[in-house]
Scaffold this motif. Structure first.
Motif, PDB file in Angstrom:
ATOM      1  N   ILE A 175       0.830  -1.207   0.000  1.00 53.60           N
ATOM      2  CA  ILE A 175       0.000   0.000   0.000  1.00 53.60           C
ATOM      3  C   ILE A 175       0.867   1.260   0.000  1.00 53.60           C
ATOM      4  O   ILE A 175       0.544   2.253  -0.676  1.00 53.60           O
ATOM      5  CB  ILE A 175      -0.943  -0.019   1.215  1.00 53.60           C
ATOM      6  CG1 ILE A 175      -1.900  -1.222   1.110  1.00 53.60           C
ATOM      7  CG2 ILE A 175      -1.738   1.286   1.314  1.00 53.60           C
ATOM      8  CD1 ILE A 175      -2.783  -1.409   2.321  1.00 53.60           C
ATOM      9  N   GLY A 178       2.021   1.980  -3.426  1.00 56.27           N
ATOM     10  CA  GLY A 178       0.940   2.601  -4.187  1.00 56.27           C
ATOM     11  C   GLY A 178       0.802   4.078  -3.900  1.00 56.27           C
ATOM     12  O   GLY A 178       0.590   4.885  -4.814  1.00 56.27           O
ATOM     13  N   ASN A 179       0.968   4.452  -2.620  1.00 53.54           N
ATOM     14  CA  ASN A 179       0.870   5.867  -2.255  1.00 53.54           C
ATOM     15  C   ASN A 179       2.034   6.671  -2.824  1.00 53.54           C
ATOM     16  O   ASN A 179       1.867   7.823  -3.244  1.00 53.54           O
ATOM     17  CB  ASN A 179       0.827   6.004  -0.738  1.00 53.54           C
ATOM     18  CG  ASN A 179      -0.449   5.415  -0.142  1.00 53.54           C
ATOM     19  OD1 ASN A 179      -1.486   5.368  -0.814  1.00 53.54           O
ATOM     20  ND2 ASN A 179      -0.376   4.963   1.098  1.00 53.54           N
ATOM     21  N   PHE A 186      -2.411   2.988  -8.636  1.00 52.95           N
ATOM     22  CA  PHE A 186      -3.819   2.682  -8.358  1.00 52.95           C
ATOM     23  C   PHE A 186      -4.040   1.200  -8.143  1.00 52.95           C
ATOM     24  O   PHE A 186      -4.894   0.789  -7.353  1.00 52.95           O
ATOM     25  CB  PHE A 186      -4.697   3.184  -9.509  1.00 52.95           C
ATOM     26  CG  PHE A 186      -4.439   2.505 -10.826  1.00 52.95           C
ATOM     27  CD1 PHE A 186      -5.168   1.395 -11.206  1.00 52.95           C
ATOM     28  CD2 PHE A 186      -3.454   2.979 -11.680  1.00 52.95           C
ATOM     29  CE1 PHE A 186      -4.928   0.768 -12.419  1.00 52.95           C
ATOM     30  CE2 PHE A 186      -3.215   2.362 -12.894  1.00 52.95           C
ATOM     31  CZ  PHE A 186      -3.943   1.249 -13.263  1.00 52.95           C
ATOM     32  N   SER A 189      -3.658  -0.132  -4.576  1.00 54.51           N
ATOM     33  CA  SER A 189      -4.563   0.403  -3.562  1.00 54.51           C
ATOM     34  C   SER A 189      -5.693  -0.579  -3.270  1.00 54.51           C
ATOM     35  O   SER A 189      -6.241  -1.202  -4.185  1.00 54.51           O
ATOM     36  CB  SER A 189      -5.156   1.734  -4.043  1.00 54.51           C
ATOM     37  OG  SER A 189      -6.173   2.167  -3.176  1.00 54.51           O
ATOM     38  N   ASN A 191      -8.553   0.230  -2.578  1.00 56.85           N
ATOM     39  CA  ASN A 191      -9.773   0.846  -3.089  1.00 56.85           C
ATOM     40  C   ASN A 191      -9.925   0.712  -4.606  1.00 56.85           C
ATOM     41  O   ASN A 191     -10.898   1.221  -5.166  1.00 56.85           O
ATOM     42  CB  ASN A 191      -9.795   2.331  -2.718  1.00 56.85           C
ATOM     43  CG  ASN A 191      -9.715   2.539  -1.216  1.00 56.85           C
ATOM     44  OD1 ASN A 191     -10.294   1.775  -0.447  1.00 56.85           O
ATOM     45  ND2 ASN A 191      -8.986   3.564  -0.793  1.00 56.85           N
ATOM     46  N   PHE A 192      -8.971   0.050  -5.248  1.00 59.69           N
ATOM     47  CA  PHE A 192      -9.025  -0.084  -6.702  1.00 59.69           C
ATOM     48  C   PHE A 192     -10.298  -0.808  -7.132  1.00 59.69           C
ATOM     49  O   PHE A 192     -10.955  -0.433  -8.097  1.00 59.69           O
ATOM     50  CB  PHE A 192      -7.788  -0.823  -7.196  1.00 59.69           C
ATOM     51  CG  PHE A 192      -7.837  -1.167  -8.665  1.00 59.69           C
ATOM     52  CD1 PHE A 192      -7.781  -0.169  -9.626  1.00 59.69           C
ATOM     53  CD2 PHE A 192      -7.945  -2.484  -9.071  1.00 59.69           C
ATOM     54  CE1 PHE A 192      -7.827  -0.483 -10.973  1.00 59.69           C
ATOM     55  CE2 PHE A 192      -7.986  -2.803 -10.416  1.00 59.69           C
ATOM     56  CZ  PHE A 192      -7.929  -1.811 -11.374  1.00 59.69           C
TER      57      PHE A 192
END
Length: 243
Positions: A175, A178-179, A186, A189, A191-192
């Motif tokens: 994560i 990703g940030n 993306f 994440s 939340n993808f």
């Protein structure tokens, strides 16, 4: 005219009679291989091999390839018993580990992954220090670097799949990457895809996406080796090639 009775031939003539040759061992293996090769043309992939390629440092690529095959075979077995959902992932690993055969297959998978990573790294180091990446082999060098990056990513995703403390920590790094990548990260994440757990997506990457790309690159790698042949040893004179 009387016919000759071979059953009553003198011993000196009998000894000189032709004797059926004893079949050579493994003749059927050679015949089977010949039949397969005739139809599939596998021998067309052969290429000349220099004497120095018999040294250990030049066999690291082959060790990497063998490790990859072991990973695929053992991974197919393990995939039949792994549940890629957060609620069941760790317990399914424990169930596999509790069986003798399961522990053996998982052990083979784990150590094959370590062997592939180490041998691929040493192979890249050997290629670099012997100058095997130079013209006209620059493209194959980039293919090898890409495969090493994918092997690293495969080990990372495999660590997450255990879904234990180490897996949670690895997922945290996932994560964070990703940030750091911002919009480009993306896929890393959670939340993808809100309805699909990130564990399931990493599982798909581990068993389908990464091995599939590696397999394509391995084929390309071998074809480029056949095209350009193996590189000469920098400190040895160019000797005769052996098939």
């Amino acid at each position: 005219m009387n016919r000759l009775d071979v059953t009553k031939m003198p011993s000196e003539f009998a000894d000189s009679a032709p004797v059926s040759a004893t079949p050579e061992p493994r003749t059927w293996i050679r015949k089977a291989w010949g039949a397969i090769d005739e139809r599939m043309g596998i021998s067309a992939l052969a290429y000349p091999v220099p004497e120095h390629a018999n040294r250990f440092a030049w066999t690291l690529g082959g060790i990497t390839a063998i490790s990859f095959v072991l990973l695929i075979v053992s991974g197919i077995v393990l995939a039949q018993f792994y549940a890629p959902v957060p609620e069941l992932a760790n317990q399914s690993i424990r169930d596999v580990q509790s069986n003798d055969w399961g522990g053996l297959v998982r052990g083979v998978h784990f150590w094959a992954a370590q062997a592939m990573y180490v041998s691929a790294l040493l192979h890249l180091i050997r290629v670099f220090f012997t100058g095997s990446y130079k013209k006209p082999r620059e493209g194959n060098w980039l293919v090898g670097v890409a495969m090493f990056a994918l092997v690293t990513f495969a080990i990372f995703t495999g660590t997450v799949l255990k879904w234990d403390q180490e897996g949670f920590e690895a997922l945290g790094h996932n994560i964070e990457i990703g940030n750091l990548l911002g919009g480009l990260g993306f896929w890393f994440s959670p939340n993808f895809s809100g309805q699909i757990p990130i564990l399931l997506r990493l599982y798909g990457a581990h068993v389908v996406i990464i091995p599939g790309i590696i397999l394509v690159l391995v084929i390309l790698h071998f074809l480029l080796v056949k095209r350009h042949h193996m590189s000469p040893h920098p400190s040895l004179p160019v000797g005769d090639l052996i098939e």
